[in-house]
Enzyme design. Structure first.
Site, PDB file in Angstrom:
ATOM      1  N   ASP A 181       0.788  -1.237   0.000  1.00 46.22           N
ATOM      2  CA  ASP A 181       0.000   0.000   0.000  1.00 46.22           C
ATOM      3  C   ASP A 181       0.821   1.288   0.000  1.00 46.22           C
ATOM      4  O   ASP A 181       0.320   2.346  -0.350  1.00 46.22           O
ATOM      5  CB  ASP A 181      -0.937   0.017   1.217  1.00 46.22           C
ATOM      6  CG  ASP A 181      -0.188  -0.048   2.548  1.00 46.22           C
ATOM      7  OD1 ASP A 181       1.060  -0.102   2.543  1.00 46.22           O
ATOM      8  OD2 ASP A 181      -0.853  -0.043   3.605  1.00 46.22           O
ATOM      9  N   HIS A 182       2.097   1.209   0.378  1.00 44.79           N
ATOM     10  CA  HIS A 182       2.894   2.430   0.545  1.00 44.79           C
ATOM     11  C   HIS A 182       3.611   2.883  -0.726  1.00 44.79           C
ATOM     12  O   HIS A 182       3.982   4.048  -0.840  1.00 44.79           O
ATOM     13  CB  HIS A 182       3.940   2.224   1.641  1.00 44.79           C
ATOM     14  CG  HIS A 182       3.448   2.506   3.025  1.00 44.79           C
ATOM     15  ND1 HIS A 182       2.340   1.901   3.555  1.00 44.79           N
ATOM     16  CD2 HIS A 182       3.921   3.344   3.986  1.00 44.79           C
ATOM     17  CE1 HIS A 182       2.154   2.339   4.792  1.00 44.79           C
ATOM     18  NE2 HIS A 182       3.086   3.220   5.074  1.00 44.79           N
ATOM     19  N   ASP A 227       3.624  -0.816  11.437  1.00 42.71           N
ATOM     20  CA  ASP A 227       3.167   0.520  11.073  1.00 42.71           C
ATOM     21  C   ASP A 227       2.553   1.121  12.332  1.00 42.71           C
ATOM     22  O   ASP A 227       1.844   0.435  13.075  1.00 42.71           O
ATOM     23  CB  ASP A 227       2.132   0.464   9.947  1.00 42.71           C
ATOM     24  CG  ASP A 227       1.816   1.855   9.402  1.00 42.71           C
ATOM     25  OD1 ASP A 227       2.356   2.204   8.341  1.00 42.71           O
ATOM     26  OD2 ASP A 227       1.031   2.574  10.043  1.00 42.71           O
ATOM     27  N   ARG A 274      -1.587  12.458  10.140  1.00 43.90           N
ATOM     28  CA  ARG A 274      -0.393  13.244  10.455  1.00 43.90           C
ATOM     29  C   ARG A 274      -0.294  14.446   9.542  1.00 43.90           C
ATOM     30  O   ARG A 274      -0.708  14.413   8.384  1.00 43.90           O
ATOM     31  CB  ARG A 274       0.870  12.395  10.314  1.00 43.90           C
ATOM     32  CG  ARG A 274       0.925  11.307  11.353  1.00 43.90           C
ATOM     33  CD  ARG A 274       2.325  10.834  11.633  1.00 43.90           C
ATOM     34  NE  ARG A 274       2.255   9.944  12.785  1.00 43.90           N
ATOM     35  CZ  ARG A 274       2.631   8.676  12.788  1.00 43.90           C
ATOM     36  NH1 ARG A 274       3.146   8.140  11.704  1.00 43.90           N
ATOM     37  NH2 ARG A 274       2.516   7.948  13.875  1.00 43.90           N
ATOM     38  N   SER A 299       6.095   7.700  12.773  1.00 47.14           N
ATOM     39  CA  SER A 299       6.011   6.383  12.157  1.00 47.14           C
ATOM     40  C   SER A 299       6.847   5.342  12.897  1.00 47.14           C
ATOM     41  O   SER A 299       7.824   5.677  13.578  1.00 47.14           O
ATOM     42  CB  SER A 299       6.479   6.477  10.702  1.00 47.14           C
ATOM     43  OG  SER A 299       6.636   5.204  10.142  1.00 47.14           O
ATOM     44  N   ARG A 347       8.780   3.337  11.496  1.00 48.42           N
ATOM     45  CA  ARG A 347       9.852   2.895  10.589  1.00 48.42           C
ATOM     46  C   ARG A 347      11.172   2.665  11.322  1.00 48.42           C
ATOM     47  O   ARG A 347      11.776   3.567  11.905  1.00 48.42           O
ATOM     48  CB  ARG A 347      10.024   3.886   9.440  1.00 48.42           C
ATOM     49  CG  ARG A 347      10.542   5.242   9.804  1.00 48.42           C
ATOM     50  CD  ARG A 347      10.394   6.219   8.654  1.00 48.42           C
ATOM     51  NE  ARG A 347       8.996   6.498   8.368  1.00 48.42           N
ATOM     52  CZ  ARG A 347       8.562   7.643   7.840  1.00 48.42           C
ATOM     53  NH1 ARG A 347       9.401   8.601   7.528  1.00 48.42           N
ATOM     54  NH2 ARG A 347       7.280   7.827   7.614  1.00 48.42           N
TER      55      ARG A 347
END
Length: 753
Positions: A94-95, A159, A447, A642, A644
């Protein structure tokens, strides 16, 4: 239906585990506690764990990964020594789909541009028994809500908005990829027992107010760090009045206050959603367990006794809010927005309105926004702003097209992007963004950090409900309040928008031709996973070096970051997403968004070896070449945003040894620990001010690194003066072993060999 046997297994043991835990605690339990205690890892001894203090080993039911973070997570898992995942796991593409033209076109472009990465993710999923959701299937959190989330379950996801599943009563927690590897490898997953924040909702939403306004209000109360280390548990008559997807929106954005996760107790709205998404048997199973899928009655009667903090919100009095710009916790009621915007010098003209994303793309969201769009057409209003829609899943997109909502938006001038994250994460090829003009956008995402959506630091992004986004796009100005204000239509008539109306669920049911799911091979042993040695998108990982057992001496200051330093500042997304599977290439974005405290510039720091200023990654690579250790210094809530883990892996890869800050965001602190780095906190915050541009750091007692024992660092300034600073840490014995081994993965590999 997915995971039915798993869900039956969880429910079969739930009552016994909860009753046993209640005897140990000798008190009633909140709903979050029931789920946590029911998911203790098999070797974890049952105890009355201290909130905010005790580390506890858990056994989540499943793992979900989005394509950007899945690359590094799976590259690590490939080194774990396991042949298949120990728990059900999924990958969601999806990213990596950039929004530019419209959905179908953008999806085709993305599939061609990212073929190497998608093929890699598909083959790894096939080999290790992981469910694969193809590009275009939808955004991870919406797909999880539609297919996997269930009341009383526990999951982790790579995520930060994984808590979206709390809308279906699940403890769902955002983590870094290394944490996902632990769970997929069958290892215990460690978490400090969270504190609990109770939010009591009374009354009922009305008029222009939406579930989004609840979390916007909560964000204004708690701020971006007020939920750190805590689970937010919503309850009360107001909670029961909300749809399951409305609950999901609220839980999703709990990440913006730093919460570990958020959740609601099981109720009729969850049962309705489960049935509507083809999981009637799960709804029936949950209904049979309903007394265990909520807090005990005593908790609701005296919530102040059982929660560390209590917030009360009367939904009947809650007004629409708009949060921003540049931070999701600056909450302004729409009635005050015009005055506040003018006083603050924010651009009033709304250039683009964007709805959808993982936060607000449910059927209910879209139908309510469509009711406003239809009014614009029917009442002869000319839409002043650009308008885009990002469906959360192919199931939602197909259903809203069938029911005419997409046509409604297109009649208003709207444009539908692909079922992907798109502008929400910076995957938006916005025309003219490179000019960096001052402008305002409004969206229903989660965000709104600087540069987040389009890369333009001067884009003022405001977060609000899909209904209000639509109204503001129609009006074209930030100071329009649809509750009280009128607009002039093309005939010169004054018209007023009526409050939005919508449908909790589609009356004709959900529909989809191809949801986009691909089952893994029954036997993945013969599946080959190929990574080209010369690829600039993918790179096999080499283990990080173990600690040499000595004090770190002669470390140089790399950067002293000023103010807010989120994971977007440490490892930007947007165009850098294409390197998420190549650690060395993506390390070229390390800390390029952080503001240097000594010159107030980004990506410009002093190289102590040469005395010259250069880009952060270039300077760090020079230090690495010379074998010089470095230290990063930061402010409060360092690593906010995030999940990440690249924000931790990049510094580790390039030779940064320690990060010293006033305070950490939870996920980032854990990510640093997992990668074998030192995540340290100033005992005296004022010591941040002592750090100078040419400083050298000597760790005097690292050889005695132990739980609960502070460390001391000698800071030598360029004039020869010295300061001794004391730093604290939250490492337990297991986490110190991660540091000694070089990373948590090194330990897993050792145990499996």
């Amino acid at each position: 239906m997915f995971d039915l046997d798993l869900i039956k297994s969880v429910y079969s043991g739930l009552a016994g585990k909860i009753e046993k835990s209640k005897k140990t605690l000798n008190r009633p339990m909140t709903y979050a506690e029931k789920i946590l205690y029911a998911h203790l890892y098999e070797t974890q001894e049952l105890d009355a764990f201290k909130r905010g203090a005790d580390y506890v080993d858990f056994a989540p039911d499943r793992v979900a990964m989005q394509d950007a973070t899945a690359q590094m997570a799976l590259l690590q898992f490939m080194n774990s020594g396991k042949n298949t995942t120990a728990v059900p796991s999924t990958v969601h593409c999806d990213h990596l789909i950039q929004a530019q033209v419209e959905g179908k076109t953008d999806l085709n472009v993305a599939q061609n541009a990212n073929k190497e990465v998608f093929d890699f993710l598909e083959s790894v999923s096939n080999k290790y028994g992981i469910g694969f959701w193809k590009p275009g299937a939808g955004i991870i959190h919406q797909v999880v809500l539609e297919n996997y989330a269930f009341p009383g379950g526990m999951m982790i996801g790579t995520d930060s908005h994984t808590p979206n599943a709390g809308g279906l009563g699940m403890v769902a927690i955002g983590v870094g990829g290394a944490d996902a590897v632990d769970v997929m490898a069958g290892m215990p997953w460690e978490l400090k027992m969270p504190k609990l924040i109770g939010v009591k909702l009374t009354g009922k939403l009305n008029g222009w107010s939406a579930p989004k306004d609840i979390i916007l209000k909560v964000a204004g109360i708690l701020t971006v760090k007020g939920g750190t280390g805590a689970i937010i548990e919503y309850f009360g008559e107001g909670a029961r009045s909300l749809s399951a997807t409305g609950k999901g929106t609220i839980c999703n954005m709990g990440a913006e206050v730093g919460a570990t996760t958020s959740l609601f107790a099981f109720d009729e709205s969850m049962a309705r959603y489960l049935k509507a998404t083809g999981r009637e048997e799960v709804a029936e199973l949950a209904n049979d367990m309903k007394e265990y899928l909520k807090a005990d009655p005593e908790v609701y009667e005296n919530p102040e006794v059982y929660y560390n903090e209590l917030i009360e919100i009367n939904l009947s009095e809650l007004t629409p809010h708009v949060n921003g710009p540049f931070t999701p916790d600056r909450a302004t009621p729409i009635s005050e927005m015009g005055k506040t915007a003018r006083e603050s010098g924010w651009p009033l003209n709304v250039s683009v309105g964007l709805i959808g994303s993982c936060t607000n793309s449910s059927y209910e969201d879209i139908s309510r926004a469509a009711s406003i769009a239809k009014q614009a057409v029917d009442k002869g209003l000319k839409v002043k702003s650009e308008f885009t829609i990002t469906p959360g899943s192919e199931q939602v997109r197909y259903t809203i097209e069938r029911d005419g909502f997409i046509s409604t938006f297109e009649n208003m001038g709207g444009k539908v992007f692909a079922n992907a994250c798109g502008p929400c994460i910076g995957q938006w090829a916005r025309p003219g963004a490179d000019k960096q003009e001052k402008n305002t956008i409004v969206h229903s995402f989660n965000r709104n950090f600087s540069k987040r959506a389009d890369g333009n630091p001067n884009t003022h992004a405001f977060v609000t409900s899909p209904e209000l986004v639509t109204a503001l796009a129609i009006a074209g100005t930030l100071d329009f309040n649809p509750v009280t204000d009128s607009l002039i239509n093309e005939k010169g008539e004054q018209v007023k928008l009526d409050p939005p109306t919508g449908f909790e669920l589609p009356s004709n049911g959900f529909a989809v031709e191809d949801a986009g799911y691909q089952e893994p091979a029954e036997d993945g042993s013969k599946v080959e996973v190929n990574v080209a040695p010369d690829s600039n998108r993918l790179q096999l990982l080499s283990p990080f070096k173990a600690w040499d057992g000595k004090n770190i001496e002669g470390a140089k200051l790399l950067i002293k970051a000023l103010g807010k330093c989120t994971t977007d500042h440490i490892s930007m997304a947007g165009p850098w997403l294409r390197f998420r599977g190549h650690l060395d290439n993506i390390s070229n974005n390390m800390l390029i968004g952080a503001v240097n405290a000594f010159n107030s510039e980004t990506n410009s720091i002093k190289n102590q070896l040469t005395g010259e200023y250069d880009q952060v990654p270039k300077v760090q690579r020079k230090y690495k070449e010379k074998g010089t250790s470095t230290v990063v210094v930061g402010d409060h809530n360092y690593g906010e945003g995030s999940s990440r883990e690249h924000a931790a892996m990049e510094p580790r890869h390039l030779g940064v040894r320690a990060v010293i800050v006033k305070s950490f965001a939870r996920i980032h602190e854990t990510n640093l620990k997992k990668q074998g780095m030192l995540a340290l906190t100033f005992v005296n915050e004022e010591d941040y001010d002592l750090i100078q541009e040419d400083d050298t750091f000597n760790f005097t007692d690292l050889v005695g690194f132990a739980p609960g024992k502070n460390l001391h660092i000698e800071v030598i300034h360029s004039d020869g003066a010295k300061d001794m600073i004391e730093v604290s840490h939250t490492y337990n014995a297991q986490q110190i072993e991660w540091f000694k081994a070089g990373s948590a993965l090194n330990l897993i590999r050792k145990q499996n060999n």
